[in-house]
Design an enzyme around this catalytic site. Structure first.
Site, PDB file in Angstrom:
ATOM      1  N   ALA A  97       0.837  -1.204   0.000  1.00  0.00           N
ATOM      2  CA  ALA A  97       0.000   0.000   0.000  1.00  0.00           C
ATOM      3  C   ALA A  97       0.869   1.250   0.000  1.00  0.00           C
ATOM      4  O   ALA A  97       1.223   1.792   1.056  1.00  0.00           O
ATOM      5  CB  ALA A  97      -0.944  -0.024   1.208  1.00  0.00           C
ATOM      6  N   LEU A  98       1.210   1.689  -1.212  1.00  0.00           N
ATOM      7  CA  LEU A  98       2.040   2.882  -1.380  1.00  0.00           C
ATOM      8  C   LEU A  98       1.243   3.992  -2.074  1.00  0.00           C
ATOM      9  O   LEU A  98       1.122   5.106  -1.555  1.00  0.00           O
ATOM     10  CB  LEU A  98       3.289   2.517  -2.221  1.00  0.00           C
ATOM     11  CG  LEU A  98       4.196   3.662  -2.654  1.00  0.00           C
ATOM     12  CD1 LEU A  98       4.882   4.297  -1.446  1.00  0.00           C
ATOM     13  CD2 LEU A  98       5.271   3.166  -3.639  1.00  0.00           C
ATOM     14  N   PRO A 145      -4.454   8.594  -3.954  1.00  0.00           N
ATOM     15  CA  PRO A 145      -5.126   9.355  -5.022  1.00  0.00           C
ATOM     16  C   PRO A 145      -4.251  10.484  -5.568  1.00  0.00           C
ATOM     17  O   PRO A 145      -4.252  10.743  -6.768  1.00  0.00           O
ATOM     18  CB  PRO A 145      -6.382   9.899  -4.326  1.00  0.00           C
ATOM     19  CG  PRO A 145      -6.674   8.898  -3.246  1.00  0.00           C
ATOM     20  CD  PRO A 145      -5.330   8.395  -2.779  1.00  0.00           C
ATOM     21  N   GLY A 176       1.016   9.138  -6.981  1.00  0.00           N
ATOM     22  CA  GLY A 176       1.213   7.965  -7.830  1.00  0.00           C
ATOM     23  C   GLY A 176       2.685   7.858  -8.191  1.00  0.00           C
ATOM     24  O   GLY A 176       3.479   7.308  -7.431  1.00  0.00           O
ATOM     25  N   ILE A 183      -4.863  -0.661  -4.958  1.00  0.00           N
ATOM     26  CA  ILE A 183      -4.097  -1.630  -4.172  1.00  0.00           C
ATOM     27  C   ILE A 183      -4.456  -3.053  -4.598  1.00  0.00           C
ATOM     28  O   ILE A 183      -5.547  -3.557  -4.310  1.00  0.00           O
ATOM     29  CB  ILE A 183      -4.321  -1.402  -2.656  1.00  0.00           C
ATOM     30  CG1 ILE A 183      -4.006   0.069  -2.304  1.00  0.00           C
ATOM     31  CG2 ILE A 183      -3.474  -2.374  -1.836  1.00  0.00           C
ATOM     32  CD1 ILE A 183      -2.615   0.552  -2.716  1.00  0.00           C
ATOM     33  N   THR A 184      -3.499  -3.677  -5.297  1.00  0.00           N
ATOM     34  CA  THR A 184      -3.726  -5.022  -5.835  1.00  0.00           C
ATOM     35  C   THR A 184      -3.879  -6.022  -4.697  1.00  0.00           C
ATOM     36  O   THR A 184      -3.119  -5.988  -3.723  1.00  0.00           O
ATOM     37  CB  THR A 184      -2.547  -5.433  -6.747  1.00  0.00           C
ATOM     38  OG1 THR A 184      -2.384  -4.439  -7.752  1.00  0.00           O
ATOM     39  CG2 THR A 184      -2.802  -6.785  -7.406  1.00  0.00           C
ATOM     40  N   ARG A 207      -3.259 -20.614 -40.784  1.00  0.00           N
ATOM     41  CA  ARG A 207      -4.106 -19.759 -41.615  1.00  0.00           C
ATOM     42  C   ARG A 207      -3.588 -19.706 -43.055  1.00  0.00           C
ATOM     43  O   ARG A 207      -2.422 -19.348 -43.288  1.00  0.00           O
ATOM     44  CB  ARG A 207      -4.111 -18.345 -41.006  1.00  0.00           C
ATOM     45  CG  ARG A 207      -4.779 -17.295 -41.832  1.00  0.00           C
ATOM     46  CD  ARG A 207      -6.269 -17.396 -41.746  1.00  0.00           C
ATOM     47  NE  ARG A 207      -6.898 -16.258 -42.414  1.00  0.00           N
ATOM     48  CZ  ARG A 207      -8.155 -16.242 -42.797  1.00  0.00           C
ATOM     49  NH1 ARG A 207      -8.936 -17.294 -42.583  1.00  0.00           N
ATOM     50  NH2 ARG A 207      -8.662 -15.176 -43.376  1.00  0.00           N
ATOM     51  N   GLU A 234       3.755  -0.581 -10.918  1.00  0.00           N
ATOM     52  CA  GLU A 234       5.111  -0.668 -10.349  1.00  0.00           C
ATOM     53  C   GLU A 234       6.067   0.306 -11.050  1.00  0.00           C
ATOM     54  O   GLU A 234       7.241   0.022 -11.252  1.00  0.00           O
ATOM     55  CB  GLU A 234       5.627  -2.105 -10.352  1.00  0.00           C
ATOM     56  CG  GLU A 234       4.787  -2.968  -9.410  1.00  0.00           C
ATOM     57  CD  GLU A 234       5.378  -4.306  -9.050  1.00  0.00           C
ATOM     58  OE1 GLU A 234       6.612  -4.436  -9.057  1.00  0.00           O
ATOM     59  OE2 GLU A 234       4.595  -5.215  -8.752  1.00  0.00           O
TER      60      GLU A 234
HETATM   61  N1  COS Z   1      16.898   1.894  -3.194  1.00  0.00           N
HETATM   62  C1  COS Z   1      17.184   2.454  -2.002  1.00  0.00           C
HETATM   63  N2  COS Z   1      16.992   3.773  -1.747  1.00  0.00           N
HETATM   64  C2  COS Z   1      16.505   4.537  -2.747  1.00  0.00           C
HETATM   65  C3  COS Z   1      16.179   4.009  -4.010  1.00  0.00           C
HETATM   66  C4  COS Z   1      16.419   2.634  -4.220  1.00  0.00           C
HETATM   67  N3  COS Z   1      16.139   2.059  -5.398  1.00  0.00           N
HETATM   68  N4  COS Z   1      15.707   4.997  -4.781  1.00  0.00           N
HETATM   69  C5  COS Z   1      15.732   6.121  -4.045  1.00  0.00           C
HETATM   70  N5  COS Z   1      16.211   5.831  -2.806  1.00  0.00           N
HETATM   71  C6  COS Z   1      16.439   6.763  -1.712  1.00  0.00           C
HETATM   72  C7  COS Z   1      17.315   7.902  -2.168  1.00  0.00           C
HETATM   73  O1  COS Z   1      18.681   7.569  -2.025  1.00  0.00           O
HETATM   74  C8  COS Z   1      16.911   9.026  -1.235  1.00  0.00           C
HETATM   75  O2  COS Z   1      17.539   8.839   0.000  1.00  0.00           O
HETATM   76  P1  COS Z   1      18.369  10.068   0.700  1.00  0.00           P
HETATM   77  O3  COS Z   1      17.325  11.119   0.945  1.00  0.00           O
HETATM   78  O4  COS Z   1      18.918   9.458   1.943  1.00  0.00           O
HETATM   79  O5  COS Z   1      19.387  10.467  -0.291  1.00  0.00           O
HETATM   80  C9  COS Z   1      15.426   8.756  -1.024  1.00  0.00           C
HETATM   81  O6  COS Z   1      15.206   7.363  -1.338  1.00  0.00           O
HETATM   82  C10 COS Z   1      14.557   9.606  -1.939  1.00  0.00           C
HETATM   83  O7  COS Z   1      14.940   9.337  -3.270  1.00  0.00           O
HETATM   84  P2  COS Z   1      14.671  10.363  -4.455  1.00  0.00           P
HETATM   85  O8  COS Z   1      15.143  11.724  -4.030  1.00  0.00           O
HETATM   86  O9  COS Z   1      15.225   9.778  -5.693  1.00  0.00           O
HETATM   87  O10 COS Z   1      13.064  10.367  -4.488  1.00  0.00           O
HETATM   88  P3  COS Z   1      12.062  11.099  -5.462  1.00  0.00           P
HETATM   89  O11 COS Z   1      10.934  11.614  -4.665  1.00  0.00           O
HETATM   90  O12 COS Z   1      12.790  12.039  -6.349  1.00  0.00           O
HETATM   91  O13 COS Z   1      11.392   9.914  -6.364  1.00  0.00           O
HETATM   92  C11 COS Z   1      11.121   8.081  -7.852  1.00  0.00           C
HETATM   93  C12 COS Z   1      12.029   8.890  -6.905  1.00  0.00           C
HETATM   94  C13 COS Z   1      10.486   8.904  -8.942  1.00  0.00           C
HETATM   95  C14 COS Z   1      12.086   7.097  -8.461  1.00  0.00           C
HETATM   96  C15 COS Z   1      10.027   7.357  -7.012  1.00  0.00           C
HETATM   97  O14 COS Z   1       9.079   8.259  -6.521  1.00  0.00           O
HETATM   98  C16 COS Z   1       9.315   6.256  -7.776  1.00  0.00           C
HETATM   99  O15 COS Z   1       9.850   5.167  -7.964  1.00  0.00           O
HETATM  100  N6  COS Z   1       8.077   6.539  -8.214  1.00  0.00           N
HETATM  101  C17 COS Z   1       7.233   5.524  -8.812  1.00  0.00           C
HETATM  102  C18 COS Z   1       6.478   4.815  -7.744  1.00  0.00           C
HETATM  103  C19 COS Z   1       5.933   3.532  -8.224  1.00  0.00           C
HETATM  104  O16 COS Z   1       6.596   2.721  -8.850  1.00  0.00           O
HETATM  105  N7  COS Z   1       4.669   3.321  -7.892  1.00  0.00           N
HETATM  106  C20 COS Z   1       4.013   2.094  -8.170  1.00  0.00           C
HETATM  107  C21 COS Z   1       3.434   1.616  -6.888  1.00  0.00           C
HETATM  108  S1  COS Z   1       3.424  -0.079  -6.687  1.00  0.00           S
HETATM  109  S2  COS Z   1       2.113  -0.730  -7.993  1.00  0.00           S
END
Ligand code: COS
Length: 388
Positions: A123-124, A127, A130, A160-161, A273, A368
């Site tokens: 649960a990440l 609304p 995203g 939330i799947t 076919r 994801e």
């Molecule tokens: N592993 C470990 N730590 C990570 C990481 C990873 N893969 N990616 C980022 N972090 C850490 C960063 O190092 C940073 O830590 P510090 O503050 O200590 O430096 C912190 O997390 C924040 O990272 P960042 O500044 O890159 O975050 P952003 O808000 O800029 O967002 C993205 C990063 C866009 C990559 C992220 O929001 C994302 O993946 N969004 C998509 C979400 C998603 O996939 N949703 C689907 C839900 S599940 S169906």
């Protein structure tokens, strides 16, 4: 851990048989009823599929990532809704506990997750949070009462799947509302039956019938303090990102499995076919579509295996996982599109099944992390490494 290749091959063979003999024949029923038959879920439990990645010490199969993706290549040669049954538990729902949970949390939950008695949902998303996951607003405010330290959770989660089936949620919530970014987020294990949790109606989707998503609303939900994953506040976003790194390789493997099936169906049709007096598979323009799909599928398989091996070696695979998810999900979309083209009018008809896959696979480029989010992750990592 399956160290003996013959034992692992026996598992793969049984998954292949199960997919062909049980899942493929049930595809239409699942699409029509929007539900996976209970008997199939039970068979998945009996085969140990819920515990693929959980350590043997907790009753799982403890597969390596390479073994996990090879299982998915077989299991996913059917409607992706079947994989969704185990998807959140094997893919993302249980991984936060596995990666960052305390020994007590692992001992409490992993054995029941491994058997499939308990299902976990991740649960990440919210609304208004995203792609920008770190902007999430759900709060978990610490307090203490006669029953001890706890958090009060308020907010709502979206898409939330497996939420309707979940026994627990891996919940990301803001424990420090003053910190609006990633540092204010913590991860919790929340009993799905806690008072104050309610579910929205099951979402009506374009495809993937049988796989259910819905909103989850938290209204003053009391979560005992010992349910904070790892026992430390402020690490929830990183836990979620690590979980998604693994989840993206898992999902890329799902794309490979589904694409294998779609291409096999398109190839069979092209051979059967007849037009202009010969099988359409003899026509070079059809061959070009088959060859492009085969090439991209092979590239995806190689990427996924390589990323899985790197992860098994303990390397950081954030970039590779995003590359796999980006390429394999887009590949799967192109393979499905070409399959519709090869089948022509039949590709557009429900009875041939290809149009169902065409709708199902559209989701791969969204959940994801969208393709655009994967591009952001890849490019940011490249720039960061070049500057280091
Ligand atoms: N592993 C470990 N730590 C990570 C990481 C990873 N893969 N990616 C980022 N972090 C850490 C960063 O190092 C940073 O830590 P510090 O503050 O200590 O430096 C912190 O997390 C924040 O990272 P960042 O500044 O890159 O975050 P952003 O808000 O800029 O967002 C993205 C990063 C866009 C990559 C992220 O929001 C994302 O993946 N969004 C998509 C979400 C998603 O996939 N949703 C689907 C839900 S599940 S169906």
């Amino acid at each position: 851990m399956i160290r003996d290749p013959q034992t692992f091959q026996a598992l793969l063979d049984s998954v292949t048989r199960f997919t062909r003999e049980r899942l493929v024949p049930a595809e239409n029923e699942v699409a029509e009823t929007d539900a996976i038959p209970h008997a199939i879920v039970q068979e998945m439990r009996d085969m140990g599929l819920f515990g693929l990645t959980i350590p043997e010490a907790y009753g799982g199969l403890e597969l390596t990532m390479e073994e996990e993706v090879r299982v998915l290549f077989e299991l996913c040669q059917t409607s992706p809704a079947f994989r969704s049954v185990i998807g959140t538990t094997v893919g993302i729902g249980s991984q936060g506990i596995l990666m960052d949970g305390t020994p007590e949390q692992q001992a409490e939950y992993l054995p029941r997750l491994a058997t499939g008695e308990l299902m976990a949902s991740f649960a990440l998303t919210e609304p208004d949070a995203g792609s920008d996951a770190a902007s999430l607003r759900t709060t978990a405010i610490k307090g203490v009462d006669s029953e001890g330290e706890h958090y009060i959770v308020n907010g709502s989660k979206r898409y939330i799947t497996n939420a309707p089936q979940a026994g627990i949620f891996t919940l990301m919530a803001r424990t420090n509302p003053a910190d609006k970014g990633a540092g204010g987020v913590s991860a919790f294990i929340v009993d799905a039956h806690s008072p104050g949790i309610s579910l929205g109606r099951i979402d009506r989707k374009m495809g993937q019938k049988g796989a259910h998503t819905c909103d989850v609303i938290f209204d003053n939900v009391r979560v005992p303090a010992h349910q904070l994953i790892g026992g430390v506040e402020g690490r929830g976003f990183k836990t979620a990102m690590k979980v998604l790194d693994k989840g993206r390789i898992h999902l890329a493997a799902v794309c490979v499995g589904v694409a294998r099936r779609i291409l096999a169906d398109a190839l069979r049709y092209a051979i059967e076919r007849q037009q202009f007096g010969q099988p359409i598979a003899e026509f070079q323009l059809v061959q070009a579509m088959l060859a492009d799909s085969q090439t991209e599928l092979y590239a995806s398989e190689c990427m996924v295996i390589d990323a899985a091996r790197r992860r098994d070696e303990g390397r950081n695979v954030s970039t590779e996982a995003a590359c796999c998810k980006l390429f394999a999900s887009e590949m799967c979309g192109r393979v499905a599109d070409r399959a519709v083209q090869i089948l022509g009018g039949a590709g557009y008809l429900a009875e041939y099944g290809i149009e169902r896959f065409y709708r199902d696979v559209r989701l791969f480029r969204l959940y994801e992390g969208t393709s655009q989010i994967q591009q952001i992750v890849i490019a940011r990592n490249m720039v960061r490494e070049a500057r280091a």
